[in-house]
Design a protein around this motif. Structure first.
Motif, PDB file in Angstrom:
ATOM      1  N   SER A 102       0.839  -1.201   0.000  1.00  0.00           N
ATOM      2  CA  SER A 102       0.000   0.000   0.000  1.00  0.00           C
ATOM      3  C   SER A 102       0.870   1.245   0.000  1.00  0.00           C
ATOM      4  N   ALA A 103       0.455   2.241  -0.778  1.00  0.00           N
ATOM      5  CA  ALA A 103       1.083   3.556  -0.716  1.00  0.00           C
ATOM      6  C   ALA A 103       0.411   4.309   0.428  1.00  0.00           C
ATOM      7  N   VAL A 104       1.144   4.597   1.493  1.00  0.00           N
ATOM      8  CA  VAL A 104       0.542   5.181   2.698  1.00  0.00           C
ATOM      9  C   VAL A 104      -0.170   6.480   2.370  1.00  0.00           C
ATOM     10  N   HIS A 105       0.517   7.388   1.692  1.00  0.00           N
ATOM     11  CA  HIS A 105      -0.069   8.663   1.283  1.00  0.00           C
ATOM     12  C   HIS A 105      -0.054   8.765  -0.236  1.00  0.00           C
ATOM     13  N   THR A 106      -0.894   9.651  -0.762  1.00  0.00           N
ATOM     14  CA  THR A 106      -0.940   9.924  -2.192  1.00  0.00           C
ATOM     15  C   THR A 106      -0.739  11.423  -2.406  1.00  0.00           C
ATOM     16  N   PRO A 107      -0.381  11.849  -3.609  1.00  0.00           N
ATOM     17  CA  PRO A 107      -0.201  13.292  -3.857  1.00  0.00           C
ATOM     18  C   PRO A 107      -1.436  14.125  -3.528  1.00  0.00           C
ATOM     19  N   HIS A 108      -2.632  13.548  -3.651  1.00  0.00           N
ATOM     20  CA  HIS A 108      -3.874  14.253  -3.312  1.00  0.00           C
ATOM     21  C   HIS A 108      -4.517  13.595  -2.096  1.00  0.00           C
ATOM     22  N   GLY A 116      -1.619  14.462   8.508  1.00  0.00           N
ATOM     23  CA  GLY A 116      -0.231  14.759   8.847  1.00  0.00           C
ATOM     24  C   GLY A 116       0.769  14.170   7.869  1.00  0.00           C
ATOM     25  N   THR A 117       2.024  14.183   8.264  1.00  0.00           N
ATOM     26  CA  THR A 117       3.123  13.818   7.369  1.00  0.00           C
ATOM     27  C   THR A 117       4.087  12.845   8.045  1.00  0.00           C
ATOM     28  N   LEU A 118       4.941  12.237   7.205  1.00  0.00           N
ATOM     29  CA  LEU A 118       5.940  11.281   7.672  1.00  0.00           C
ATOM     30  C   LEU A 118       7.332  11.775   7.311  1.00  0.00           C
ATOM     31  N   ASN A 119       8.326  11.368   8.078  1.00  0.00           N
ATOM     32  CA  ASN A 119       9.701  11.692   7.709  1.00  0.00           C
ATOM     33  C   ASN A 119      10.311  10.546   6.912  1.00  0.00           C
ATOM     34  N   ASP A 213       1.288  18.565  -1.055  1.00  0.00           N
ATOM     35  CA  ASP A 213       1.505  17.154  -1.369  1.00  0.00           C
ATOM     36  C   ASP A 213       2.345  16.537  -0.254  1.00  0.00           C
ATOM     37  N   SER A 214       1.750  15.645   0.542  1.00  0.00           N
ATOM     38  CA  SER A 214       2.483  15.055   1.673  1.00  0.00           C
ATOM     39  C   SER A 214       3.559  14.083   1.233  1.00  0.00           C
ATOM     40  N   THR A 215       3.591  13.718  -0.061  1.00  0.00           N
ATOM     41  CA  THR A 215       4.652  12.842  -0.566  1.00  0.00           C
ATOM     42  C   THR A 215       5.832  13.650  -1.102  1.00  0.00           C
TER      43      THR A 215
END
Length: 289
Positions: A102-108, A116-119, A213-215
């Motif tokens: 799975s892709a955790v986040h997507t551009p949208h 939130g975001t990941l490092n 974009d969170s990615t």
């Protein structure tokens, strides 16, 4: 005697470690859901691949990747080191090991400011990802390559994988259908926020604009309008929308005959709050205000 010594004890383990390189293939993460059980994160899948950089494998990759993506992989392969990348689809051949994840986040990403975001290490650094990182974080799934003394992958050797999983979940009060509708409704809003709650105070949608974009956090990190700021939770000076609350309190306290002289600004807690009328409105009672 020497061969016997090397083949026993911790020498064998040391030799094995020197002949193997380990790379992170992907990092699974627990899912954040809406109130109806619809996933807000981990909504799409992607193919992650561990690749031995042989001429045959590079030829296959050239046929399956965009020119820009292939050039990047080709550059990495020049020193014979193993490659980890994302592929558009699974490839079945020796020397290319593919895993669907799975892709955790997507551009949208929906509700990106709240989620939130990941490092780079896969830890949450803001939003719900940060608040529940101890539940959502996982060690990576790793690929192991056999290498020679120069760190180059040995041709014909199998790629081993040590898998990691995370089935933990966080359920929110958000309603993904309402969240999506609000995001679409204010898509052209230059700057602001919308918070949608039900009559019991549960947050059903929360949208902040501008978005990001969170990615790819670096793309908006230096923008003046601070897209990564969560304006839903950012404190603002109380404005006209709060006046009915003050008026209601005055009515309950039966002090409707009290007057106030508006001079254009007032100081509260050492901070100046200005009126929209720079010179003020003069003496007013509740009805005038």
């Amino acid at each position: 005697m020497r061969l016997s010594t090397v083949a026993t004890g911790n020498y064998a383990d040391l030799q094995n470690g020197q002949n193997t390189v380990c790379l992170d293939l992907y990092r699974p993460r627990g899912t954040i859901y809406d109130c109806n059980g619809n996933p807000i994160t981990n909504r799409t899948t992607e193919v992650r691949a561990a690749i031995s950089p042989t001429a045959t494998n590079l030829s296959i990759l050239k046929e399956n990747l965009s020119p820009a993506a292939f050039r990047q992989i080709e550059e990495q392969s020049k020193n014979g080191k193993p490659i980890i990348c994302t592929l558009p689809e699974r490839i079945s051949t020796d020397g290319i090991l593919c895993c669907k994840t799975s892709a955790v986040h997507t551009p949208h990403q929906p509700a990106v400011h709240l989620i939130g975001t990941l490092n780079a290490d896969g830890h949450g650094i803001s939003g719900l990802e940060y608040a529940f990182d101890n539940l959502l974080y996982s060690e990576p799934t790793q690929a192991f390559f056999r290498i020679n003394g120069a760190g180059q992958v040995l041709a014909g050797e199998p790629i081993d994988v040590q898998k990691s999983t995370n089935r933990n979940a966080v359920y929110t009060t958000l309603d993904l259908s309402l969240q999506t509708a609000v995001e679409q409704a204010i898509a052209d809003l230059e700057c602001g926020a919308v918070l949608l709650c039900d009559t019991e105070g549960n947050i059903r949608a929360a949208v902040s604009r501008p978005t990001f974009d969170s990615t790819d956090l670096s793309a908006t990190a230096e923008q003046e309008n601070a897209p990564q700021m969560n304006r839903i939770l950012t404190p603002y000076s109380v404005g006209s929308v709060f006046k009915p609350c003050v008026a209601a309190a005055g009515l309950e306290a039966d002090i409707t005959d009290k007057t106030f002289t508006c001079k254009g600004s007032t100081v509260i807690g050492g901070r100046v709050f200005g009126c929209h009328e720079a010179d003020g409105h003069g003496k007013q009672h509740l009805g005038d205000a």
